[in-house]
Each structure stands twice: as C-alpha cells, then as structure tokens.
Design an enzyme around this catalytic site. Sequence first.
Site, PDB file in Angstrom:
ATOM      1  N   ASP A 175     -33.531  39.007  77.202  1.00 49.96           N
ATOM      2  CA  ASP A 175     -33.382  37.570  77.430  1.00 49.96           C
ATOM      3  C   ASP A 175     -34.290  36.779  76.486  1.00 49.96           C
ATOM      4  OD1 ASP A 175     -32.125  35.412  78.675  1.00 49.96           O
ATOM      5  OD2 ASP A 175     -33.619  35.293  80.292  1.00 49.96           O
ATOM      6  N   ASP A 221     -22.669  47.414  85.792  1.00 50.59           N
ATOM      7  CA  ASP A 221     -22.120  46.400  84.888  1.00 50.59           C
ATOM      8  C   ASP A 221     -23.009  45.157  84.875  1.00 50.59           C
ATOM      9  OD1 ASP A 221     -20.023  47.966  84.163  1.00 50.59           O
ATOM     10  OD2 ASP A 221     -18.556  46.981  85.464  1.00 50.59           O
TER      11      ASP A 221
END
Length: 195
Positions: free
Chosen positions: A28, A60
């Site tokens: 991030d 996922d």
Amino acid sequence: QLPEAIRIAAQTCRALNHAHAHGILHRDVKPTNVWLMRDGTVKLGDFGLALSLDRTELTDEDLRAGTAAYIAPEQALGSAVTPQSDLYSLGVMLYEMVAGRRPFSGDTALAVISQHVNSRPVAPSWHNPAINDALDRLILELLAKSPADRPTSAAVVADSLEAMLVGASPAEAQPAPVRETTSLDRLASGVFVGR
C-alpha cells in the site's frame, strides 16, 4: 521541486528495500503512507496491509488488498505479489510528485484499476517538461505492466534516483530503455480515454 521529489522517492526505496530484505511486502505504497519527519527524513509507515513473502496460503482478499489509485496490475487481478508490486506503486507516487497528477484517473475505483491493468501511461514529461529523459524512463519502467519488466529491486531504483540527485549521467543510473514516443503516441496512450 523535482530534486525534493527524487530525494523522497529514493529514501522511500531504501525503506522498501529494508522491508523486502526482511521478507515483507508493503502492498500500500502511497503518499499518505510516506511520512516526512521534521529533520527531512522520510519514513515509510502504515504496514497494515503488509504481507510476508513466505506466507503460503493467501485468500483472494489478501492478494487484492491495496489502494486503487496506486495498485499494481497483478495485485488488482489477484495474482502473486512481489517486491516489484511495491515498486509499481512507488512509480505511481513518483509520477504524481513530479507530474502533478497520477498516471491514471477515473470516476470510479474500477475505472482506475482497469487503466492500471490495460492502459499505457503517458510519459510524465508530457505534464511537466522539466522532467529529464532519465527520470521519464525510470518512472515508465516502474509502471511496466509486467513485474518482470520493472527494476529488479528497490535498491536499484534508489541508486538510480540518488545518481540523478548528484548529477550522474543517465548511463550510470541505468534505467531500462523505453521506446521513444511522439506527441501522437502520448495522446493515443492515455490523455483521452474513450468509453
């Protein structure tokens, strides 16, 4: 202004290199997670989405975590993330710092993610002519769609950026060659987006 952006990006690369060397992916990298201390030192913070490189079972949701404006194509698609995924996000951040805008924008997160996956970015020098060829090439290399086409490590990127700061020749910085583009190429690769 360009030297300061390059300095911040270089220090961010050093922090990323440290994390990667210890088996941690940040996942991030974005301006709000890069903190400037009072003495000018750059710190990379908010490891809330960080992932261990040796983790074997991923959902996922684990793979897709990130911020749409800065997410690497493979991360957005739920494919394996690597240190090169963090370098892509760094490339988006550096593009924004030197060009005054992100390489991709849209009305929705999905529209932006689609461009990360499918669209070639316009060279940052299109928005800011003060950007030299070496920096242009390095940013475009960081924004390569395939992780294999990005720099091999954050340390390599930091070395290139630091060489630019001290006025080393572009050959010493060793960014990967990128095909020369014309104004028409730039227009066709992202200034106008059709529906």
